[in-house]
Design a protein around this motif. Structure first.
Motif, PDB file in Angstrom:
ATOM      1  N   LEU A   1       0.816  -1.064  -0.066  1.00 23.62           N
ATOM      2  CA  LEU A   1      -0.031  -0.023  -0.136  1.00 23.62           C
ATOM      3  C   LEU A   1       0.931   1.259   0.020  1.00 23.62           C
TER       4      LEU A   1
ATOM      5  N   GLN B   1      -2.724   5.087   1.139  1.00 22.70           N
ATOM      6  CA  GLN B   1      -3.750   4.232   1.255  1.00 22.70           C
ATOM      7  C   GLN B   1      -3.601   3.639   2.740  1.00 22.70           C
TER       8      GLN B   1
ATOM      9  N   HIS C   1      -5.428   5.881   5.081  1.00 27.50           N
ATOM     10  CA  HIS C   1      -6.691   5.844   4.878  1.00 27.50           C
ATOM     11  C   HIS C   1      -7.382   4.564   5.519  1.00 27.50           C
ATOM     12  N   GLU C   2      -6.895   3.569   5.432  1.00 29.75           N
ATOM     13  CA  GLU C   2      -7.223   2.460   6.117  1.00 29.75           C
ATOM     14  C   GLU C   2      -7.266   2.119   7.495  1.00 29.75           C
TER      15      GLU C   2
ATOM     16  N   ARG D   1     -10.822   2.231   9.840  1.00 27.92           N
ATOM     17  CA  ARG D   1     -10.972   1.195  10.881  1.00 27.92           C
ATOM     18  C   ARG D   1     -11.462   2.142  12.019  1.00 27.92           C
TER      19      ARG D   1
ATOM     20  N   CYS E   1     -13.590   2.059   0.598  1.00 22.75           N
ATOM     21  CA  CYS E   1     -12.814   1.090   1.526  1.00 22.75           C
ATOM     22  C   CYS E   1     -14.113   0.088   1.705  1.00 22.75           C
ATOM     23  N   LYS E   2     -15.034   0.602   2.130  1.00 22.67           N
ATOM     24  CA  LYS E   2     -16.210  -0.373   2.634  1.00 22.67           C
ATOM     25  C   LYS E   2     -17.391  -0.744   1.711  1.00 22.67           C
TER      26      LYS E   2
END
Length: 85
Positions: free
Chosen positions: A25, A29, A32-33, A37, A72-73
């Motif tokens: 990543l 990225q 952002h992850e 979360r 992401c989701k």
């Protein structure tokens, strides 16, 4: 990235390359992850508004939060919260 690169005495481009090599990543990225979360946790465990969650996890605008969260989701933060109930 700049702050971390100074802390580890590396150039930002070297640190960015290391992230990509080790994690697959980019630094952005990865960040952002982590933020998404944390947002998921807050959406599940608090009654904070979605805008407050966006600010709490470090997004500068609700627009960028919604866009990144959906990437992401696969759903908006509000949809995520509704599915948990």
């Amino acid at each position: 990235l700049e702050m971390l690169s100074r802390k580890f005495a590396m150039s930002s481009s070297d640190l960015s390359g290391r992230f990509k090599k080790e994690l697959g990543l980019t630094f952005t990225q990865f960040l952002h992850e982590i933020r998404v979360r944390h947002a998921c946790s807050l959406l599940a465990s608090t009654e904070m508004s979605v805008l407050d969650v966006a600010m709490e996890v470090g997004f500068g605008s609700s627009r960028s939060f919604f866009r990144i969260f959906k990437q992401c989701k696969g759903m908006t933060p509000s949809e995520y919260r509704k599915r948990l109930k």
